[in-house]
Structure formats: structure tokens, C-alpha cells
Scaffold this motif. Structure first.
Motif, PDB file in Angstrom:
ATOM      1  N   THR A 128       0.868  -1.321  -0.073  1.00 36.75           N
ATOM      2  CA  THR A 128       0.434   0.283  -0.054  1.00 36.75           C
ATOM      3  C   THR A 128       0.854   1.277   0.011  1.00 36.75           C
ATOM      4  O   THR A 128       1.832   1.420   0.688  1.00 36.75           O
ATOM      5  N   MET A 129       0.585   2.354  -0.720  1.00 34.74           N
ATOM      6  CA  MET A 129       1.491   3.641  -0.580  1.00 34.74           C
ATOM      7  C   MET A 129      -0.047   4.470  -0.629  1.00 34.74           C
ATOM      8  O   MET A 129      -0.941   4.080  -1.319  1.00 34.74           O
ATOM      9  N   ASN A 130       0.598   5.883  -0.804  1.00 31.69           N
ATOM     10  CA  ASN A 130      -0.524   6.932  -0.791  1.00 31.69           C
ATOM     11  C   ASN A 130       0.605   7.979  -1.503  1.00 31.69           C
ATOM     12  O   ASN A 130       1.781   8.256  -1.620  1.00 31.69           O
ATOM     13  N   CYS A 131      -0.528   9.096  -1.153  1.00 35.89           N
ATOM     14  CA  CYS A 131      -0.447   9.677  -2.888  1.00 35.89           C
ATOM     15  C   CYS A 131      -1.477  10.783  -1.446  1.00 35.89           C
ATOM     16  O   CYS A 131      -2.669  11.335  -1.207  1.00 35.89           O
ATOM     17  N   SER A 132      -0.646  12.292  -1.319  1.00 35.38           N
ATOM     18  CA  SER A 132      -1.473  13.795  -1.411  1.00 35.38           C
ATOM     19  C   SER A 132      -0.728  14.822  -2.231  1.00 35.38           C
ATOM     20  O   SER A 132       0.161  14.846  -2.663  1.00 35.38           O
ATOM     21  N   TYR A 133      -2.050  15.625  -2.155  1.00 31.75           N
ATOM     22  CA  TYR A 133      -1.873  16.418  -3.476  1.00 31.75           C
ATOM     23  C   TYR A 133      -2.451  17.290  -2.087  1.00 31.75           C
ATOM     24  O   TYR A 133      -3.587  17.654  -0.885  1.00 31.75           O
ATOM     25  N   LYS A 134      -2.212  18.756  -3.084  1.00 30.09           N
ATOM     26  CA  LYS A 134      -2.499  20.307  -2.363  1.00 30.09           C
ATOM     27  C   LYS A 134      -4.015  20.519  -3.625  1.00 30.09           C
ATOM     28  O   LYS A 134      -4.248  21.460  -2.884  1.00 30.09           O
ATOM     29  N   THR A 135      -3.705  21.031  -4.066  1.00 28.61           N
ATOM     30  CA  THR A 135      -5.638  21.999  -5.608  1.00 28.61           C
ATOM     31  C   THR A 135      -6.191  20.665  -5.839  1.00 28.61           C
ATOM     32  O   THR A 135      -5.992  19.255  -6.011  1.00 28.61           O
ATOM     33  N   SER A 136      -7.435  21.539  -6.161  1.00 27.64           N
ATOM     34  CA  SER A 136      -8.105  20.570  -7.098  1.00 27.64           C
ATOM     35  C   SER A 136      -7.648  20.098  -8.026  1.00 27.64           C
ATOM     36  O   SER A 136      -7.243  20.459  -9.168  1.00 27.64           O
ATOM     37  N   ILE A 137      -8.688  19.015  -8.520  1.00 22.52           N
ATOM     38  CA  ILE A 137      -7.579  18.305  -9.379  1.00 22.52           C
ATOM     39  C   ILE A 137      -8.865  17.300 -10.324  1.00 22.52           C
ATOM     40  O   ILE A 137     -10.000  17.490  -9.569  1.00 22.52           O
ATOM     41  N   ASN A 138      -8.935  17.136 -12.018  1.00 25.68           N
ATOM     42  CA  ASN A 138      -9.529  17.115 -12.287  1.00 25.68           C
ATOM     43  C   ASN A 138      -9.831  15.162 -12.417  1.00 25.68           C
ATOM     44  O   ASN A 138     -10.775  14.240 -12.430  1.00 25.68           O
ATOM     45  N   ASN A 139      -8.575  14.575 -11.787  1.00 22.26           N
ATOM     46  CA  ASN A 139      -8.243  13.235 -12.194  1.00 22.26           C
ATOM     47  C   ASN A 139      -7.215  12.817 -11.080  1.00 22.26           C
ATOM     48  O   ASN A 139      -6.217  13.693 -11.193  1.00 22.26           O
ATOM     49  N   LEU A 140      -7.294  11.258 -11.010  1.00 18.22           N
ATOM     50  CA  LEU A 140      -5.389  11.078 -10.180  1.00 18.22           C
ATOM     51  C   LEU A 140      -4.769   9.837 -11.004  1.00 18.22           C
ATOM     52  O   LEU A 140      -5.931   9.501 -11.111  1.00 18.22           O
ATOM     53  N   GLN A 141      -4.029   9.864 -11.219  1.00 19.70           N
ATOM     54  CA  GLN A 141      -3.888   8.506 -12.497  1.00 19.70           C
ATOM     55  C   GLN A 141      -2.250   7.902 -11.510  1.00 19.70           C
ATOM     56  O   GLN A 141      -1.661   8.951 -10.884  1.00 19.70           O
ATOM     57  N   TRP A 142      -1.866   6.522 -11.687  1.00 19.86           N
ATOM     58  CA  TRP A 142      -0.773   6.075 -10.951  1.00 19.86           C
ATOM     59  C   TRP A 142      -0.257   5.971 -11.709  1.00 19.86           C
ATOM     60  O   TRP A 142      -0.989   4.735 -12.983  1.00 19.86           O
ATOM     61  N   TYR A 143       0.975   6.050 -11.743  1.00 19.77           N
ATOM     62  CA  TYR A 143       1.679   4.745 -13.277  1.00 19.77           C
ATOM     63  C   TYR A 143       2.877   4.423 -12.577  1.00 19.77           C
ATOM     64  O   TYR A 143       2.948   4.141 -11.014  1.00 19.77           O
ATOM     65  N   ARG A 144       3.498   3.430 -12.964  1.00 19.62           N
ATOM     66  CA  ARG A 144       4.046   2.465 -12.766  1.00 19.62           C
ATOM     67  C   ARG A 144       5.764   2.501 -13.982  1.00 19.62           C
ATOM     68  O   ARG A 144       5.725   2.544 -15.555  1.00 19.62           O
ATOM     69  N   GLN A 145       6.305   2.714 -13.224  1.00 20.57           N
ATOM     70  CA  GLN A 145       8.265   2.924 -14.094  1.00 20.57           C
ATOM     71  C   GLN A 145       9.033   2.165 -13.458  1.00 20.57           C
ATOM     72  O   GLN A 145       9.641   1.736 -11.907  1.00 20.57           O
ATOM     73  N   ASN A 146       9.812   1.062 -14.201  1.00 16.31           N
ATOM     74  CA  ASN A 146      10.686  -0.071 -13.958  1.00 16.31           C
ATOM     75  C   ASN A 146      12.090   1.323 -14.560  1.00 16.31           C
ATOM     76  O   ASN A 146      11.885   1.514 -15.269  1.00 16.31           O
ATOM     77  N   SER A 147      13.142   0.183 -13.855  1.00 15.99           N
ATOM     78  CA  SER A 147      13.871   0.874 -13.484  1.00 15.99           C
ATOM     79  C   SER A 147      15.089   1.143 -15.177  1.00 15.99           C
ATOM     80  O   SER A 147      14.964  -0.257 -16.206  1.00 15.99           O
ATOM     81  N   GLY A 148      14.683   2.267 -15.264  1.00 10.72           N
ATOM     82  CA  GLY A 148      15.504   2.391 -16.883  1.00 10.72           C
ATOM     83  C   GLY A 148      14.926   2.770 -17.910  1.00 10.72           C
ATOM     84  O   GLY A 148      15.022   2.942 -19.018  1.00 10.72           O
ATOM     85  N   ARG A 149      13.565   2.328 -17.331  1.00 12.86           N
ATOM     86  CA  ARG A 149      12.272   2.761 -18.416  1.00 12.86           C
ATOM     87  C   ARG A 149      12.007   3.325 -18.510  1.00 12.86           C
ATOM     88  O   ARG A 149      11.819   4.501 -17.714  1.00 12.86           O
ATOM     89  N   GLY A 150      10.105   3.824 -18.984  1.00 12.93           N
ATOM     90  CA  GLY A 150       9.439   4.974 -18.903  1.00 12.93           C
ATOM     91  C   GLY A 150       8.544   4.383 -18.476  1.00 12.93           C
ATOM     92  O   GLY A 150       8.187   3.379 -17.712  1.00 12.93           O
ATOM     93  N   LEU A 151       7.322   4.961 -18.688  1.00  9.87           N
ATOM     94  CA  LEU A 151       6.414   5.579 -17.284  1.00  9.87           C
ATOM     95  C   LEU A 151       4.854   4.567 -17.374  1.00  9.87           C
ATOM     96  O   LEU A 151       4.564   4.742 -19.216  1.00  9.87           O
ATOM     97  N   VAL A 152       4.505   3.717 -16.835  1.00  9.55           N
ATOM     98  CA  VAL A 152       3.574   2.811 -17.886  1.00  9.55           C
ATOM     99  C   VAL A 152       2.347   3.277 -16.985  1.00  9.55           C
ATOM    100  O   VAL A 152       2.267   3.492 -15.969  1.00  9.55           O
ATOM    101  N   HIS A 153       1.302   3.841 -17.733  1.00  7.49           N
ATOM    102  CA  HIS A 153      -0.267   4.072 -16.872  1.00  7.49           C
ATOM    103  C   HIS A 153      -0.410   2.715 -16.536  1.00  7.49           C
ATOM    104  O   HIS A 153      -0.944   1.900 -16.810  1.00  7.49           O
ATOM    105  N   LEU A 154      -0.915   2.728 -14.717  1.00 11.58           N
ATOM    106  CA  LEU A 154      -2.190   1.611 -14.226  1.00 11.58           C
ATOM    107  C   LEU A 154      -3.511   1.419 -14.624  1.00 11.58           C
ATOM    108  O   LEU A 154      -4.299   0.984 -14.843  1.00 11.58           O
ATOM    109  N   ILE A 155      -3.276   3.195 -13.427  1.00  6.92           N
ATOM    110  CA  ILE A 155      -4.888   3.073 -13.426  1.00  6.92           C
ATOM    111  C   ILE A 155      -5.297   4.503 -13.355  1.00  6.92           C
ATOM    112  O   ILE A 155      -4.468   6.046 -12.675  1.00  6.92           O
ATOM    113  N   LEU A 156      -6.799   5.142 -13.962  1.00  4.61           N
ATOM    114  CA  LEU A 156      -6.495   6.946 -13.446  1.00  4.61           C
ATOM    115  C   LEU A 156      -8.107   6.724 -12.622  1.00  4.61           C
ATOM    116  O   LEU A 156      -9.307   5.792 -12.785  1.00  4.61           O
TER     117      LEU A 156
END
Lengths: 110, 113
Positions: A20-48
Motif C-alpha cells: 500500500t502506498m499513499n499520495c497527498s496533493y494540494k489543489t483541486s484536480i480533475n483526476n488522479l492517475q497512478w503510473y509504474r516505472q521499471n528501472s531505466g524505463r518509461g512510465l506505464v499508466h496503471l489506473i485513473l
């Protein structure tokens, strides 16, 4: 500047355990997304998750969003060694602009 | 399997040299983003384009960085002159306008000596 702050910065678990990992933010948002990044690679979208949603599932992933607390959590159930990566939350405001958090490094030990 | 491509994947250069990084967005995606990732600052948005027009480049140092989209299949990020503090991984991402999921390229790892 980073909109999202993630906690913990690093996490080490055994294969099969939940992460489990948590994310806090400061301002109003349209959506929040989670991405994964393997070492030395680009980011991969997980879920919105949109600002009017509270919970979303995708396979072994579960995301919650609490807009009153400006926080989100990502749960990975039954972790596998292949889940070892860095996980980033990103908040989206107008125009698809994403602001990323600092990330959580997850190590899943076999 | 549509994906964002970036070239070069690695670049080592000396301070003062010009660096050009290229990105080919997924065909049909009309919004392109440039990010920079460093250990200290994390992932930062540098600039983004929609339908080839720059929408926001406020994250980019204007004196040395420039970003363009000469056509719908190519985005470029140029640094002139480069400095050691520009050493980072530069990512390009594209998205189909109106949708939310950004597709990231593999990045260009830049080292400025």
C-alpha cells in the motif's frame, strides 16, 4: 514543484504480501492517475480515478480517492517479484497537465 | 503495437554543445508532452503541445531550451548550449486529445560533462 507527495518513499515486502502506498496533493484536480516505472524505463499508466469517484479496481490494483483529504492510495494485492518498480501518482488539472509525486520504490522479494 | 519512440536513447556531450532530442508520438495522438526526470526534482513537465501548437512551456528554461513540433509525427526538444545541470532523463508522452492516459516513450538519458 510537486503537487503530489508519496508515502512511503520506499517499501520492501515478500512476494504474496499486499503493498500500500499513499499520495497527498494540494489543489483541486480533475483526476488522479497512478503510473509504474521499471528501472531505466518509461512510465506505464496503471489506473485513473476521477474526482467524483471514490474507489476503482483493475486486476490486483485498488485505488481510493478522498477529495476531502486530498489523498489517494494504491493497493497492490498478492504482490509478485515483477511488481518491483517505482510507483508514481499524478494529479491532472485542465488540459491533461499532469503533476507527478516523488514516487514510491517498491521491492518485492521472492 | 503502437508506442512512443524517442531518439537517441542515450547521449553524452560536453558542456556548451547543442543537444537535440526527438520524439515520435503514437499515430493519431494530437497532444505531446516533454518531461524531465532527475533524482533531485523528480518528474517535471517542461512543455506540451496540442495539434502542434505550444500550449504551455512554463516549465522550460527559455534561455537555452526550445521545443517544437515540425509536423504531427515529430516533436523535438533542443538545448543550446547544454550545461551539466541539464543531465537527466527526458521523456516524451503523447495522448489523444480529450482522453486522459498519457503514453510515455522510453526516454533519452542525457549526460552533459
Amino acid at each position: 514543484s510537486q503537487q503530489g507527495e508519496e508515502d512511503p518513499q520506499a517499501l520492501s515486502i515478500q512476494e504474496g504480501e499486499n503493498a500500500t502506498m499513499n499520495c497527498s496533493y494540494k489543489t483541486s484536480i480533475n483526476n488522479l492517475q497512478w503510473y509504474r516505472q521499471n528501472s531505466g524505463r518509461g512510465l506505464v499508466h496503471l489506473i485513473l480515478i476521477r474526482s467524483n469517484e471514490r474507489e476503482k479496481h483493475s486486476g490486483r490494483l485498488r485505488v481510493t480517492l478522498d477529495t476531502s483529504k486530498k489523498s489517494s492510495s494504491l493497493l497492490i494485492t498478492a504482490s509478485r517479484a515483477a511488481d518491483t518498480a517505482s510507483y508514481f501518482c499524478a494529479t491532472a488539472t485542465a488540459g491533461n497537465k499532469l503533476t507527478f509525486g516523488g514516487g514510491t520504490r517498491v521491492l518485492v522479494k521472492p | 503495437d503502437a508506442r512512443v519512440t524517442q531518439t537517441p536513447r542515450h547521449k553524452v556531450t560536453e558542456m556548451g554543445q547543442e543537444v537535440t532530442m526527438r520524439c515520435q508520438p503514437i499515430l493519431g495522438h494530437n497532444t505531446v508532452f516533454w518531461y524531465r526526470q532527475t533524482m533531485m526534482q523528480g518528474l517535471e513537465l517542461l512543455a506540451y503541445f496540442r495539434n502542434r501548437a505550444p500550449l504551455d512551456d512554463s516549465g522550460m528554461p527559455k534561455d537555452r531550451f526550445s521545443a517544437e513540433m515540425p509536423d504531427a509525427t515529430l516533436a523535438t526538444l533542443k538545448i543550446q548550449p547544454s550545461e551539466p545541470r541539464d543531465s537527466a532523463v527526458y521523456f516524451c508522452a503523447s495522448v489523444l486529445g480529450g482522453l486522459d492516459t498519457q503514453y510515455f516513450g522510453p526516454g533519452t538519458r542525457l549526460t552533459v560533462l
